[in-house]
Motif scaffolding. Sequence first.
Motif, mmCIF file in Angstrom:
data_model
loop_
_atom_site.group_PDB
_atom_site.id
_atom_site.type_symbol
_atom_site.label_atom_id
_atom_site.label_comp_id
_atom_site.label_asym_id
_atom_site.label_seq_id
_atom_site.Cartn_x
_atom_site.Cartn_y
_atom_site.Cartn_z
ATOM 1 N N LEU A 12 37.267 55.219 25.917
ATOM 2 C CA LEU A 12 36.443 55.046 26.727
ATOM 3 C C LEU A 12 36.899 54.546 28.351
ATOM 4 O O LEU A 12 37.889 53.726 28.305
ATOM 5 C CB LEU A 12 34.934 54.142 26.558
ATOM 6 C CG LEU A 12 34.150 54.688 25.196
ATOM 7 C CD1 LEU A 12 33.028 53.602 25.070
ATOM 8 C CD2 LEU A 12 33.562 56.146 25.597
ATOM 9 N N SER A 13 36.391 55.006 29.390
ATOM 10 C CA SER A 13 36.682 54.515 30.707
ATOM 11 C C SER A 13 35.464 53.788 31.195
ATOM 12 O O SER A 13 34.320 54.467 31.084
ATOM 13 C CB SER A 13 37.144 55.513 31.626
ATOM 14 O OG SER A 13 37.154 55.083 32.823
ATOM 15 N N ILE A 14 35.585 52.429 31.420
ATOM 16 C CA ILE A 14 34.319 51.890 31.824
ATOM 17 C C ILE A 14 34.581 51.029 33.082
ATOM 18 O O ILE A 14 35.585 50.381 33.323
ATOM 19 C CB ILE A 14 33.913 50.458 30.773
ATOM 20 C CG1 ILE A 14 33.730 51.046 29.426
ATOM 21 C CG2 ILE A 14 32.850 49.730 31.220
ATOM 22 C CD1 ILE A 14 33.343 50.358 28.039
ATOM 23 N N GLN A 15 33.710 51.228 33.990
ATOM 24 C CA GLN A 15 33.640 50.686 35.298
ATOM 25 C C GLN A 15 32.482 49.586 35.093
ATOM 26 O O GLN A 15 31.396 49.813 34.777
ATOM 27 C CB GLN A 15 33.237 51.365 36.515
ATOM 28 C CG GLN A 15 34.360 52.350 36.924
ATOM 29 C CD GLN A 15 34.124 53.308 38.160
ATOM 30 O OE1 GLN A 15 32.763 53.080 38.419
ATOM 31 N NE2 GLN A 15 34.852 54.021 38.575
ATOM 32 N N TYR A 16 32.974 48.334 35.693
ATOM 33 C CA TYR A 16 31.918 47.056 35.611
ATOM 34 C C TYR A 16 31.996 46.205 36.384
ATOM 35 O O TYR A 16 33.470 46.151 37.057
ATOM 36 C CB TYR A 16 31.927 46.601 34.211
ATOM 37 C CG TYR A 16 33.274 46.062 33.804
ATOM 38 C CD1 TYR A 16 33.424 44.617 34.207
ATOM 39 C CD2 TYR A 16 34.490 46.519 33.389
ATOM 40 C CE1 TYR A 16 34.796 43.976 33.762
ATOM 41 C CE2 TYR A 16 35.726 46.122 33.171
ATOM 42 C CZ TYR A 16 35.596 44.628 33.368
ATOM 43 O OH TYR A 16 37.000 43.807 32.987
ATOM 44 N N ILE A 17 31.339 45.457 36.877
ATOM 45 C CA ILE A 17 31.363 44.152 37.968
ATOM 46 C C ILE A 17 31.763 42.933 37.147
ATOM 47 O O ILE A 17 31.233 42.804 36.339
ATOM 48 C CB ILE A 17 29.768 44.241 38.452
ATOM 49 C CG1 ILE A 17 29.532 45.483 39.191
ATOM 50 C CG2 ILE A 17 30.142 42.795 39.555
ATOM 51 C CD1 ILE A 17 30.521 46.004 40.505
ATOM 52 N N HIS A 18 32.980 42.336 37.878
ATOM 53 C CA HIS A 18 33.364 41.134 37.214
ATOM 54 C C HIS A 18 33.906 40.532 38.612
ATOM 55 O O HIS A 18 34.656 40.642 39.438
ATOM 56 C CB HIS A 18 34.823 41.566 36.396
ATOM 57 C CG HIS A 18 35.183 40.083 35.979
ATOM 58 N ND1 HIS A 18 34.641 39.495 34.982
ATOM 59 C CD2 HIS A 18 36.452 39.517 36.218
ATOM 60 C CE1 HIS A 18 35.431 38.301 34.809
ATOM 61 N NE2 HIS A 18 36.567 38.383 35.604
ATOM 62 N N ASN A 19 33.205 39.214 38.771
ATOM 63 C CA ASN A 19 33.401 38.404 39.873
ATOM 64 C C ASN A 19 33.216 39.027 41.240
ATOM 65 O O ASN A 19 34.202 39.027 42.266
ATOM 66 C CB ASN A 19 34.812 37.746 39.797
ATOM 67 C CG ASN A 19 35.067 36.689 38.780
ATOM 68 O OD1 ASN A 19 34.000 36.135 38.173
ATOM 69 N ND2 ASN A 19 36.165 36.521 38.371
ATOM 70 N N ARG A 21 33.574 42.178 41.781
ATOM 71 C CA ARG A 21 34.475 43.181 42.185
ATOM 72 C C ARG A 21 34.382 44.165 41.336
ATOM 73 O O ARG A 21 33.920 44.091 40.027
ATOM 74 C CB ARG A 21 35.967 42.740 42.022
ATOM 75 C CG ARG A 21 36.170 41.792 43.007
ATOM 76 C CD ARG A 21 37.674 41.255 42.815
ATOM 77 N NE ARG A 21 38.418 41.966 43.882
ATOM 78 C CZ ARG A 21 39.769 42.055 44.066
ATOM 79 N NH1 ARG A 21 40.407 41.256 43.025
ATOM 80 N NH2 ARG A 21 40.446 42.775 44.678
ATOM 81 N N LEU A 22 34.391 45.610 41.329
ATOM 82 C CA LEU A 22 34.454 46.858 40.763
ATOM 83 C C LEU A 22 35.619 46.833 39.857
ATOM 84 O O LEU A 22 36.683 47.032 40.366
ATOM 85 C CB LEU A 22 34.134 47.910 41.390
ATOM 86 C CG LEU A 22 33.722 49.294 40.365
ATOM 87 C CD1 LEU A 22 32.439 48.794 39.578
ATOM 88 C CD2 LEU A 22 33.548 50.461 41.614
ATOM 89 N N CYS A 23 35.680 46.852 38.648
ATOM 90 C CA CYS A 23 36.979 46.895 37.571
ATOM 91 C C CYS A 23 36.846 48.177 36.971
ATOM 92 O O CYS A 23 35.574 48.619 36.309
ATOM 93 C CB CYS A 23 37.128 45.564 36.556
ATOM 94 S SG CYS A 23 36.944 44.209 37.588
ATOM 95 N N ILE A 57 27.833 46.746 33.313
ATOM 96 C CA ILE A 57 28.415 48.168 33.362
ATOM 97 C C ILE A 57 27.670 48.961 34.422
ATOM 98 O O ILE A 57 26.546 49.315 34.478
ATOM 99 C CB ILE A 57 28.316 48.888 32.000
ATOM 100 C CG1 ILE A 57 29.308 47.945 30.984
ATOM 101 C CG2 ILE A 57 28.932 50.039 31.812
ATOM 102 C CD1 ILE A 57 28.909 48.260 29.307
ATOM 103 N N LYS A 58 28.551 49.762 35.253
ATOM 104 C CA LYS A 58 28.227 50.871 36.137
ATOM 105 C C LYS A 58 28.414 52.348 35.880
ATOM 106 O O LYS A 58 27.487 53.157 36.022
ATOM 107 C CB LYS A 58 28.790 50.512 37.676
ATOM 108 C CG LYS A 58 28.404 49.323 37.908
ATOM 109 C CD LYS A 58 27.091 49.158 38.323
ATOM 110 C CE LYS A 58 26.773 47.559 38.562
ATOM 111 N NZ LYS A 58 25.498 47.123 38.678
ATOM 112 N N GLU A 59 29.474 52.442 34.922
ATOM 113 C CA GLU A 59 29.633 53.729 34.441
ATOM 114 C C GLU A 59 30.543 53.657 33.256
ATOM 115 O O GLU A 59 31.578 53.007 33.113
ATOM 116 C CB GLU A 59 30.538 54.667 35.625
ATOM 117 C CG GLU A 59 30.735 56.061 35.139
ATOM 118 C CD GLU A 59 31.272 56.583 36.414
ATOM 119 O OE1 GLU A 59 30.840 57.877 36.619
ATOM 120 O OE2 GLU A 59 32.458 56.165 36.921
#
Length: 67
Positions: A12-19, A21-23, A57-59
Amino acid sequence: MIFEAMEFASYLSIQYIHNYRLCCVIGRVHYYDQPNQTLRFKEKDSGKIHYIHVSAIKEIKIAPSSP
């Protein structure tokens, strides 16, 4: 999608917010901690473990399994 990826060991490719920032990370879901709603996600190339809260998780997308 997450549980299906776990069942079939899909990447999977996961975009998420950490500190704040978008990772983005590509890998496999290693474990889902349901009480804490956290994914233990193993990065494809480095093997690094990321702990990702579901609310961050954003995407999520299916990632290609070939390099």
